[in-house]
Design a protein around this motif. Structure first.
Motif, PDB file in Angstrom:
ATOM      1  N   TYR A 171     -46.960 117.164  19.509  1.00  0.00           N
ATOM      2  CA  TYR A 171     -46.617 115.930  18.809  1.00  0.00           C
ATOM      3  C   TYR A 171     -47.436 114.736  19.287  1.00  0.00           C
ATOM      4  CZ  TYR A 171     -44.025 113.397  22.487  1.00  0.00           C
ATOM      5  OH  TYR A 171     -43.689 112.670  23.602  1.00  0.00           O
ATOM      6  N   ASP A 172     -47.936 114.806  20.513  1.00  0.00           N
ATOM      7  CA  ASP A 172     -48.619 113.654  21.118  1.00  0.00           C
ATOM      8  C   ASP A 172     -50.065 114.031  21.446  1.00  0.00           C
ATOM      9  OD1 ASP A 172     -49.190 111.234  22.264  1.00  0.00           O
ATOM     10  OD2 ASP A 172     -47.893 111.499  24.021  1.00  0.00           O
ATOM     11  N   ASP A 344     -44.955 120.534  15.430  1.00  0.00           N
ATOM     12  CA  ASP A 344     -44.262 121.675  16.005  1.00  0.00           C
ATOM     13  C   ASP A 344     -44.900 122.931  15.433  1.00  0.00           C
ATOM     14  OD1 ASP A 344     -42.220 123.831  16.326  1.00  0.00           O
ATOM     15  OD2 ASP A 344     -40.969 122.207  17.100  1.00  0.00           O
ATOM     16  N   ILE A 345     -45.151 123.919  16.272  1.00  0.00           N
ATOM     17  CA  ILE A 345     -45.837 125.128  15.819  1.00  0.00           C
ATOM     18  C   ILE A 345     -45.035 125.905  14.773  1.00  0.00           C
ATOM     19  CG2 ILE A 345     -44.952 126.708  17.578  1.00  0.00           C
ATOM     20  CD1 ILE A 345     -47.856 127.806  17.811  1.00  0.00           C
ATOM     21  N   ALA A 346     -43.762 125.585  14.622  1.00  0.00           N
ATOM     22  CA  ALA A 346     -42.985 126.168  13.523  1.00  0.00           C
ATOM     23  C   ALA A 346     -43.624 125.842  12.174  1.00  0.00           C
ATOM     24  CB  ALA A 346     -41.544 125.665  13.562  1.00  0.00           C
ATOM     25  N   ASP A 347     -44.336 124.728  12.114  1.00  0.00           N
ATOM     26  CA  ASP A 347     -45.028 124.287  10.897  1.00  0.00           C
ATOM     27  C   ASP A 347     -46.504 124.665  10.896  1.00  0.00           C
ATOM     28  OD1 ASP A 347     -42.724 123.125   9.843  1.00  0.00           O
ATOM     29  OD2 ASP A 347     -43.117 121.185  10.769  1.00  0.00           O
ATOM     30  N   HIS A 437     -56.075 111.911  11.327  1.00  0.00           N
ATOM     31  CA  HIS A 437     -55.903 111.960  12.780  1.00  0.00           C
ATOM     32  C   HIS A 437     -54.436 111.820  13.180  1.00  0.00           C
ATOM     33  CE1 HIS A 437     -60.354 110.611  13.642  1.00  0.00           C
ATOM     34  NE2 HIS A 437     -60.267 111.778  13.020  1.00  0.00           N
ATOM     35  N   GLN A 438     -53.562 112.503  12.469  1.00  0.00           N
ATOM     36  CA  GLN A 438     -52.131 112.415  12.754  1.00  0.00           C
ATOM     37  C   GLN A 438     -51.517 113.782  12.963  1.00  0.00           C
ATOM     38  OE1 GLN A 438     -49.755 109.898  10.121  1.00  0.00           O
ATOM     39  NE2 GLN A 438     -51.583 108.738   9.559  1.00  0.00           N
ATOM     40  N   THR A 439     -50.375 113.790  13.683  1.00  0.00           N
ATOM     41  CA  THR A 439     -49.532 114.973  13.742  1.00  0.00           C
ATOM     42  C   THR A 439     -48.421 114.798  12.716  1.00  0.00           C
ATOM     43  OG1 THR A 439     -48.171 114.026  15.511  1.00  0.00           O
ATOM     44  CG2 THR A 439     -50.050 115.377  16.167  1.00  0.00           C
ATOM     45  N   VAL A 440     -48.066 115.892  12.031  1.00  0.00           N
ATOM     46  CA  VAL A 440     -47.175 115.784  10.878  1.00  0.00           C
ATOM     47  C   VAL A 440     -46.143 116.907  10.872  1.00  0.00           C
ATOM     48  CG1 VAL A 440     -48.984 114.713   9.472  1.00  0.00           C
ATOM     49  CG2 VAL A 440     -48.646 117.197   9.379  1.00  0.00           C
TER      50      VAL A 440
END
Length: 537
Positions: A171-172, A344-347, A437-440
């Motif tokens: 996430y970070d 999250d690696i679930a996604d 450049h984001q986590t989603v």
């Protein structure tokens, strides 16, 4: 088919496989713990020495962070058998407690909200050896044909803490980082970003690389070998892009021929997805002793300089031998994985479904729409429908491997529903701009596509991402009277389907209830661009 179709989200536990048993370590690895959430990564300065002869590493990582709220315990991650030797802040050594790979550092300095602080984590040891890289990662230790050491890292899922200390949660992302790697003087290290300098000391060379864009932990890599370098300039949407290649000396001739596909990849994906996301850091292909991986601006390659997937066509359509799978697939990850990254690696489907689909779009751009459709439809033979594509949250657990081929066919189906290829292209480009450049999360991706296409796709995504059911269209045909309905669907699933009567296009609007309509004269043919099953009764 311009009719708006309504689909509503309905999530039920019955769609998920029986929950697995997860451990405390899974939670510490996969969740945003209290000891993580109070601080935001700003900068890494990783300095290590790698000894290929003893297969050991030693060094330190400086972790700079911004304080979001006051706390006095910070979690840093490092996996056994590597060991932390010390943790220091402002010259003072700090105490820490360990719980498996999670280490909880007790800070002495008051952590004031808004302040930037850093810790230095010194460590050493023999890192885990990769068993089947890149799927079971770690360090891959090998030798080239001349007996020179040949080593590389890979660690998606397993976690970057398998070889260096960091905040090991997706996430970070760190804003930028420096990577300095000391190797024997006869070898070269290639890492992410741009090469800043090469220093020499007795028997060693130190290669210092700098990444100026945000990067996720698993994308950080070291690649060590008797490399030679060549490169080119690519004129892209944002101007001149430096493209560099690092290959084993004896493979130079083959690489110069095979890597011509790189510019073809960049051209196709800039068309479909928008500008390459890391112009500042360049693009590299680096030969490694395993198949390959999407390491940001340092994409690794081990496909033996041949087209296909190790020479095989995964679609059995013939089109899979028109391109080098690793160059195209791993290159596509620069947009979906490295630019847009799951929290999250679930996604993980966000990475793999779109990138498996990118193979299809590469063919579409260079060989035409028919070729691309035949390829992606051909990959359906690889779909297992063993468990849902979305995995389990907060425990570092991805979903089914169907995220590749089922995910690609889901997106191919969605393209048919939109009926506007330019809108579909702008949707894909828009995703890369909106989430640059984001986590989603999955929810963000679903909502964006629904909004952009002006369709409520909730049940569509629920069907393909959260269940193992394939929508099945049952039908009977008596004369010109067609009777049809869907089975094996989630509530409110009513996806339209294109058919052909004779050579004339016609749309059906099935749902869970039987419908009847009278067709014109001609043979009924279902469009196989839609990932459904049909059953005549």
């Amino acid at each position: 088919m311009k009719q708006f179709f309504t689909l509503f989200l309905f999530i039920s536990a019955t769609y998920f496989s029986v929950a697995q048993n997860f451990t405390r370590q899974d939670t510490l690895r996969g969740s945003i713990t209290p000891e993580r959430e109070w601080w935001d990564l700003n900068y890494y300065d990783l300095n290590i020495k790698v000894d290929p002869e003893t297969e050991t590493i030693e060094g330190y990582n400086t972790i700079r962070y911004k304080v979001l709220e006051e706390s006095d315990v910070l979690q840093v991650d490092l996996q056994e058998p590597l060991k932390i030797e010390s943790v220091v802040q402002d010259g003072e050594e700090l105490d820490y407690t360990s719980e498996g790979a999670a280490h909880f550092v007790k800070l002495k300095k008051k952590q004031v909200s808004g302040a930037y602080n850093h810790i230095i984590v010194k460590y050493s040891g023999e890192p885990k050896k990769a068993v089947r890289a890149p799927w079971d990662g770690g360090f891959s230790w090998d030798r080239d044909k001349k007996g020179n050491p040949f080593a590389a890292t890979s660690c998606q899922g397993l976690g970057a803490s398998v070889w260096w200390p960091n905040k090991d949660h997706m996430y970070d992302e760190v804003d930028s980082m420096r990577i300095s790697v000391a190797v024997p003087e006869t070898l070269m290290n290639v890492s992410n970003g741009r090469l800043r300098r090469v220093d020499e000391r007795k028997g060693e060379k130190i290669y210092t690389w700098f990444v100026s864009n945000p990067i996720n932990n698993y994308c950080v890599n070291v690649n060590i070998g008797d490399y030679v370098h060549f490169g080119e300039k690519y004129e892209g949407e944002k101007g001149e892009l430096d493209v560099d290649y690092y290959v084993l000396r004896h493979n130079l001739k083959k690489a110069k021929e095979q890597f011509k596909q790189t510019s073809m990849m960049l051209e196709a994906f800039e068309h479909w997805f928008g500008p390459y996301p890391f112009y500042e850091d360049s693009f590299k292909l680096v030969e490694v002793p395993y198949l390959g991986m999407e390491h940001q601006s340092s994409v690794t390659y081990g496909n033996n300089y041949q087209n296909g997937y190790l020479g095989r066509d995964l679609s059995k359509s013939g089109w899979g031998l028109k391109f080098d799978f690793i160059i195209i697939h791993e290159g596509g990850h620069e947009w979906f994985a490295n630019n847009i990254t799951y929290k999250d690696i679930a996604d993980m489907w966000i990475h793999e479904s779109f990138t498996a689909y990118s193979e299809n779009l590469y063919l579409d751009y260079h060989f035409g729409k028919k070729a691309s459709a035949e390829y992606v439809i051909g990959t359906r033979a690889n779909i297992q429908n063993d468990r849902p594509i979305i995995g389990y949250y907060n425990v570092n657990k991805s979903g089914s491997g169907d995220m590749y081929y089922k995910g690609a066919n889901m997106l191919h189906t969605l393209r048919q529903l939109i009926e506007d290829d330019e809108l579909w292209r702008q949707t894909l480009r828009g995703l890369n701009a909106e989430f640059y450049h984001q986590t989603v999360t999955t929810e963000q991706i679903e909502n964006y596509i629904s909004k952009k296409t002006k369709k409520d796709l909730s049940a569509f995504f629920n069907q393909y991402l959260r269940t193992t059911m394939i929508p099945t269209l049952e039908y009977s045909l008596s004369g010109n009277t067609l009777k049809y309905r869907y089975v094996d669907i989630v509530e409110d699933f009513d996806m339209p389907v294109r058919v052909f009567i004779g050579e004339k296009e016609h749309w059906l609007f099935p749902n869970s209830e039987w419908k009847t309509e009278t067709l014109s004269e001609g043979d009924l043919v279902f469009d196989n661009n839609f990932y459904i099953e049909t059953k005549k009764i």
